[in-house]
Design a protein around this motif. Structure first.
Motif, mmCIF file in Angstrom:
data_model
loop_
_atom_site.group_PDB
_atom_site.id
_atom_site.type_symbol
_atom_site.label_atom_id
_atom_site.label_comp_id
_atom_site.label_asym_id
_atom_site.label_seq_id
_atom_site.Cartn_x
_atom_site.Cartn_y
_atom_site.Cartn_z
ATOM 1 N N ALA A 34 0.828 -1.208 0.000
ATOM 2 C CA ALA A 34 0.000 0.000 0.000
ATOM 3 C C ALA A 34 0.862 1.258 0.000
ATOM 4 C CB ALA A 34 -0.912 -0.010 1.223
ATOM 5 N N GLY A 35 1.938 1.248 0.775
ATOM 6 C CA GLY A 35 2.817 2.408 0.816
ATOM 7 C C GLY A 35 3.456 2.678 -0.523
ATOM 8 N N LEU A 36 3.887 1.604 -1.196
ATOM 9 C CA LEU A 36 4.516 1.758 -2.510
ATOM 10 C C LEU A 36 3.523 2.314 -3.528
ATOM 11 C CD1 LEU A 36 7.379 1.082 -3.641
ATOM 12 C CD2 LEU A 36 6.365 -0.973 -4.602
ATOM 13 N N LEU A 37 2.304 1.775 -3.504
ATOM 14 C CA LEU A 37 1.291 2.243 -4.444
ATOM 15 C C LEU A 37 0.888 3.681 -4.149
ATOM 16 C CD1 LEU A 37 -0.444 1.481 -6.851
ATOM 17 C CD2 LEU A 37 -2.191 0.665 -5.265
ATOM 18 N N ALA A 38 0.818 4.031 -2.870
ATOM 19 C CA ALA A 38 0.454 5.406 -2.503
ATOM 20 C C ALA A 38 1.496 6.394 -3.014
ATOM 21 C CB ALA A 38 0.316 5.517 -0.986
ATOM 22 N N VAL A 39 2.774 6.013 -2.971
ATOM 23 C CA VAL A 39 3.838 6.878 -3.473
ATOM 24 C C VAL A 39 3.680 7.079 -4.980
ATOM 25 C CG1 VAL A 39 6.312 7.017 -3.888
ATOM 26 C CG2 VAL A 39 5.476 6.313 -1.653
ATOM 27 N N VAL A 40 3.378 6.011 -5.702
ATOM 28 C CA VAL A 40 3.212 6.106 -7.151
ATOM 29 C C VAL A 40 2.015 6.977 -7.507
ATOM 30 C CG1 VAL A 40 2.693 4.794 -9.243
ATOM 31 C CG2 VAL A 40 4.329 3.893 -7.581
ATOM 32 N N ARG A 41 0.913 6.798 -6.787
ATOM 33 C CA ARG A 41 -0.308 7.548 -7.092
ATOM 34 C C ARG A 41 -0.206 9.019 -6.693
ATOM 35 N NH1 ARG A 41 -5.169 4.585 -7.699
ATOM 36 N NH2 ARG A 41 -6.304 6.063 -6.376
ATOM 37 N N SER A 42 0.788 9.343 -5.873
ATOM 38 C CA SER A 42 0.940 10.731 -5.445
ATOM 39 C C SER A 42 1.499 11.631 -6.539
ATOM 40 C CB SER A 42 1.850 10.806 -4.215
ATOM 41 O OG SER A 42 3.188 10.453 -4.560
ATOM 42 N N ASP A 43 2.106 11.030 -7.578
ATOM 43 C CA ASP A 43 2.696 11.800 -8.686
ATOM 44 C C ASP A 43 3.687 12.852 -8.182
ATOM 45 O OD1 ASP A 43 1.283 10.465 -10.690
ATOM 46 O OD2 ASP A 43 -0.465 11.760 -10.412
ATOM 47 N N SER A 44 4.473 12.472 -7.189
ATOM 48 C CA SER A 44 5.395 13.424 -6.585
ATOM 49 C C SER A 44 6.628 13.685 -7.445
ATOM 50 C CB SER A 44 5.840 12.915 -5.205
ATOM 51 O OG SER A 44 6.551 11.690 -5.331
ATOM 52 N N GLY A 45 6.971 12.762 -8.316
ATOM 53 C CA GLY A 45 8.161 12.925 -9.143
ATOM 54 C C GLY A 45 9.459 12.683 -8.404
ATOM 55 N N SER A 46 9.383 12.194 -7.178
ATOM 56 C CA SER A 46 10.588 11.934 -6.396
ATOM 57 C C SER A 46 11.296 10.692 -6.913
ATOM 58 C CB SER A 46 10.220 11.746 -4.920
ATOM 59 O OG SER A 46 9.409 10.601 -4.755
ATOM 60 N N SER A 47 12.534 10.508 -6.456
ATOM 61 C CA SER A 47 13.289 9.322 -6.867
ATOM 62 C C SER A 47 12.622 8.049 -6.376
ATOM 63 C CB SER A 47 14.728 9.408 -6.329
ATOM 64 O OG SER A 47 14.731 9.491 -4.909
ATOM 65 N N LEU A 48 12.008 8.107 -5.175
ATOM 66 C CA LEU A 48 11.301 6.946 -4.637
ATOM 67 C C LEU A 48 10.106 6.599 -5.511
ATOM 68 C CD1 LEU A 48 10.850 4.816 -2.471
ATOM 69 C CD2 LEU A 48 9.604 6.526 -1.119
ATOM 70 N N ALA A 49 9.389 7.628 -5.964
ATOM 71 C CA ALA A 49 8.226 7.392 -6.823
ATOM 72 C C ALA A 49 8.646 6.760 -8.144
ATOM 73 C CB ALA A 49 7.487 8.704 -7.065
ATOM 74 N N ARG A 50 9.769 7.207 -8.697
ATOM 75 C CA ARG A 50 10.247 6.639 -9.962
ATOM 76 C C ARG A 50 10.636 5.174 -9.790
ATOM 77 N NH1 ARG A 50 12.734 11.780 -10.288
ATOM 78 N NH2 ARG A 50 14.721 10.895 -9.580
ATOM 79 N N LYS A 51 11.294 4.877 -8.673
ATOM 80 C CA LYS A 51 11.679 3.493 -8.417
ATOM 81 C C LYS A 51 10.441 2.627 -8.175
ATOM 82 C CE LYS A 51 16.174 4.701 -6.419
ATOM 83 N NZ LYS A 51 17.008 4.717 -5.188
ATOM 84 N N THR A 53 7.461 3.109 -9.369
ATOM 85 C CA THR A 53 6.768 2.937 -10.639
ATOM 86 C C THR A 53 7.355 1.772 -11.431
ATOM 87 O OG1 THR A 53 6.271 5.306 -10.719
ATOM 88 C CG2 THR A 53 6.092 4.081 -12.780
ATOM 89 N N ALA A 54 8.668 1.604 -11.334
ATOM 90 C CA ALA A 54 9.323 0.510 -12.050
ATOM 91 C C ALA A 54 8.926 -0.854 -11.483
ATOM 92 C CB ALA A 54 10.837 0.679 -11.977
ATOM 93 N N LEU A 55 8.516 -0.893 -10.221
ATOM 94 C CA LEU A 55 8.157 -2.157 -9.584
ATOM 95 C C LEU A 55 6.696 -2.524 -9.796
ATOM 96 C CD1 LEU A 55 10.033 -1.737 -6.175
ATOM 97 C CD2 LEU A 55 10.689 -3.213 -8.079
ATOM 98 N N LEU A 56 5.854 -1.526 -10.016
ATOM 99 C CA LEU A 56 4.422 -1.761 -10.154
ATOM 100 C C LEU A 56 3.999 -1.720 -11.616
ATOM 101 C CD1 LEU A 56 3.081 0.437 -7.217
ATOM 102 C CD2 LEU A 56 3.220 -2.049 -7.276
ATOM 103 N N THR A 57 3.183 -2.676 -12.007
ATOM 104 C CA THR A 57 2.682 -2.717 -13.377
ATOM 105 C C THR A 57 1.315 -2.049 -13.504
ATOM 106 O OG1 THR A 57 1.678 -4.891 -12.968
ATOM 107 C CG2 THR A 57 3.918 -4.858 -13.854
ATOM 108 N N ASP A 58 0.738 -1.651 -12.386
ATOM 109 C CA ASP A 58 -0.599 -1.067 -12.400
ATOM 110 C C ASP A 58 -0.740 -0.186 -11.171
ATOM 111 O OD1 ASP A 58 -3.492 -1.578 -13.764
ATOM 112 O OD2 ASP A 58 -3.723 -1.300 -11.604
ATOM 113 N N THR A 59 -1.561 0.846 -11.261
ATOM 114 C CA THR A 59 -1.764 1.742 -10.117
ATOM 115 C C THR A 59 -3.113 1.506 -9.453
ATOM 116 O OG1 THR A 59 -2.636 3.459 -11.595
ATOM 117 C CG2 THR A 59 -0.272 3.527 -11.081
#
Length: 255
Positions: A34-51, A53-59
């Motif tokens: 959930a934490g990983l998906l929340a970071v991706v859905r936040s569209d923050s553009g941070s390095s964590l979000a980019r990493k 995104t590479a791990l998740l195939t769907d949001t």
């Protein structure tokens, strides 16, 4: 048999090892997803979000349940494997194995009780992880779980159940080697061997690799190539190990 089940359940319920493994598998796995998906859905553009995104195939639901299944394929093997090693090896390490011969309960029944407790705990913990993954998805705003969400949750539970079966050989190692440390060493060896087999391209037919590949660790395209017979190879592994463990305890002698 009832007495053996009651005693083994009591020991497992009070064991720090079992409690820690339960929290890791049932709580931390969904929380991480959930934490990983929340970071991706936040569209923050941070390095964590980019990493992330590479791990998740769907949001959506497929993303959170898929990532939980992937983590479960690894964490389940390690967590349940350590518990199985401890459950069958602690009597030898603590020096209480000889005292079991003074009880009216046959050692074969003790082994059966241990096997049932480890298997039931592992499967129930996997199901709980699946349900808490759905709850975590609701908390981060994915809405009411749809059919895809329930299919993904089922995959988490199935991956967890398969890893439980695959940990049963460690019970035999702990019994034969008379301690849980040799079994944990065997667990680490299995992890290394699995990585080598996957690297050689034979992971789908290797019981310890098939659940992880099916969960998506090798990508969605590779996951689609895993068949039911390949996943069910975990069944003969677990049944054979359980039978061997029971036989060893049935014929065991005082050290």
């Amino acid at each position: 048999m009832n007495a053996a089940l009651h005693l083994e359940w009591l020991k497992a319920r009070r064991a720090t090892t079992v409690r820690a493994a339960t929290v890791i598998l049932a709580v931390l796995v969904p929380a991480m997803s959930a934490g990983l998906l929340a970071v991706v859905r936040s569209d923050s553009g941070s390095s964590l979000a980019r990493k992330a995104t590479a791990l998740l195939t769907d949001t959506g639901w497929a993303g959170i349940t898929g990532f939980s299944a992937q983590i479960m394929s690894v964490a389940g093997l390690l967590g349940v494997g350590i518990v199985a090693s401890w459950v069958f090896g602690r009597e030898f390490t603590d020096g209480t194995f000889g005292a079991l011969f003074a009880t009216p309960t046959p050692l074969g029944s003790v082994a059966t009780a241990k096997l049932l407790i480890v298997t039931a705990w592992g499967v129930l913990t996997s199901c709980l992880a699946a349900l808490l993954t759905l709850a975590a998805g609701v908390l981060i705003g994915l809405g009411v779980p749809d059919s895809d969400a329930w299919v993904g949750a089922g995959r988490i539970a199935v991956v967890g159940a398969l890893t439980v079966l695959l940990t049963l050989p460690l019970a035999l190692v702990a019994s034969f080697a008379r301690g849980y440390l040799p079994a944990i060493s065997a667990l680490l060896a299995l992890v290394v061997i699995t990585q080598v087999v996957v690297a050689l391209g034979a992971g789908s037919w290797f019981p310890y690799a098939a659940p992880g590949i099916w969960s998506g660790l090798g990508g969605p395209e590779l996951a689609d190539t895993v068949t039911a017979p390949q996943l069910l190879l975990a069944l003969p592994v677990g049944v054979t190990a359980a039978a061997g463990t029971w036989l060893w305890w049935q014929k065991a002698t005082v050290p």
